[in-house]
Scaffold this motif. Structure first.
Motif, short mmCIF file in Angstrom:
data_model
loop_
_atom_site.label_atom_id
_atom_site.label_comp_id
_atom_site.label_asym_id
_atom_site.label_seq_id
_atom_site.Cartn_x
_atom_site.Cartn_y
_atom_site.Cartn_z
N PRO A 187 34.37 -44.57 -23.44
CA PRO A 187 34.79 -44.41 -24.84
C PRO A 187 33.80 -43.56 -25.64
CG PRO A 187 35.12 -46.66 -24.14
CD PRO A 187 34.41 -45.96 -23.02
N ALA A 188 34.34 -42.54 -26.26
CA ALA A 188 33.60 -41.58 -27.07
C ALA A 188 32.59 -40.78 -26.25
CB ALA A 188 32.91 -42.26 -28.24
N GLN A 189 32.79 -40.72 -24.94
CA GLN A 189 31.84 -39.98 -24.11
C GLN A 189 32.52 -39.60 -22.79
OE1 GLN A 189 28.47 -42.37 -23.14
NE2 GLN A 189 27.48 -40.82 -21.92
N LEU A 190 32.29 -38.39 -22.33
CA LEU A 190 32.75 -37.97 -21.01
C LEU A 190 31.54 -37.85 -20.10
CD1 LEU A 190 35.35 -35.15 -21.76
CD2 LEU A 190 35.80 -37.39 -20.80
N ARG A 191 31.70 -38.20 -18.86
CA ARG A 191 30.64 -38.02 -17.88
C ARG A 191 31.26 -37.65 -16.55
NH1 ARG A 191 28.82 -44.13 -16.16
NH2 ARG A 191 30.93 -44.76 -15.61
N VAL A 192 30.47 -37.10 -15.68
CA VAL A 192 30.92 -36.70 -14.35
C VAL A 192 30.32 -37.67 -13.35
CG1 VAL A 192 30.88 -34.90 -12.61
CG2 VAL A 192 31.08 -34.29 -15.01
N VAL A 193 31.15 -38.26 -12.52
CA VAL A 193 30.69 -39.15 -11.46
C VAL A 193 30.70 -38.35 -10.17
CG1 VAL A 193 31.14 -41.28 -10.18
CG2 VAL A 193 31.66 -41.16 -12.62
N ARG A 194 29.51 -38.12 -9.61
CA ARG A 194 29.39 -37.37 -8.36
C ARG A 194 29.39 -38.34 -7.20
NH1 ARG A 194 24.92 -33.22 -7.78
NH2 ARG A 194 26.42 -32.46 -6.29
N ILE A 195 30.29 -38.18 -6.29
CA ILE A 195 30.37 -39.01 -5.09
C ILE A 195 29.72 -38.21 -3.96
CG2 ILE A 195 31.90 -40.21 -3.49
CD1 ILE A 195 32.33 -41.27 -6.27
N ILE A 196 28.65 -38.73 -3.40
CA ILE A 196 27.93 -38.05 -2.32
C ILE A 196 28.10 -38.88 -1.06
CG2 ILE A 196 25.70 -37.23 -1.50
CD1 ILE A 196 24.88 -37.04 -4.48
#
Length: 174
Positions: free
Chosen positions: A135-144
């Motif tokens: 909520p109120a924020q975007l982030r990138v989840v990197r799957i390694i």
């Protein structure tokens, strides 16, 4: 025309003549390419133009057969250049760098080959990114997901990728 780049003559005059011959061949091929491109444009105008200007499909096929023969002849006479194979370009643009990133590492449960029991060695990793909504924020989840291979039997091991909400999509369940 094939040129053995590892066995070129050392005579300067002979090398100059070889370069001149290659320049003549390139000029001839450029002219041939321009001629073939003009034929393609003409055939496209005939096929996609107004209905009154269209050709009979059989007549169009005859023109394309001549074109295929010309292209095949030119490709056959091209010098063969050896290039290294590279990975194909990605289908999507990467996610913006300004977004926060969280890395999740998914590793295999074992350090031995499931096939023969031999030791696994690191041979790279698969990295994928998904867009997550906080909520109120975007982030990138990197799957390694590290990849391992057994030198004894050639078996590869890698943890399975987590299931996505939308197959092939970038979004997480959030």
């Amino acid at each position: 025309m094939r040129i053995d780049l590892g066995n070129l003559p050392s005579n300067t005059a002979l090398l100059h003549q070889l370069v001149r011959d290659m320049a003549v061949i390139v000029e001839h091929r450029d002219g041939e390419i321009e001629r073939l491109q003009a034929i393609i444009k003409k055939l496209q105008r005939m096929q996609f133009g107004r209905s009154a200007e269209r050709l009979d499909p059989d007549q169009l096929a005859l023109g394309l057969e001549d074109l295929d023969a010309d292209v095949g002849r030119i490709e056959e006479s091209l010098p063969i250049a050896f290039t290294e194979t590279t990975e194909p370009p990605p289908h999507r643009k990467p996610l913006p760098d300004h977004l926060l990133r969280e890395e999740v590492r998914i590793d295999t449960d074992h350090a031995a080959c499931p096939g023969c029991g031999g030791a696994l060695h690191d041979m790279g990793e698969s990295v994928s990114e998904m867009l997550d909504w906080v909520p109120a924020q975007l982030r990138v989840v990197r799957i390694i997901r590290p990849k391992y291979a057994c030198r004894a039997c050639g078996t590869m091991a890698q943890a399975p990728a987590p299931e996505r909400v939308i197959a092939g999509g970038l979004a997480t369940p959030a």
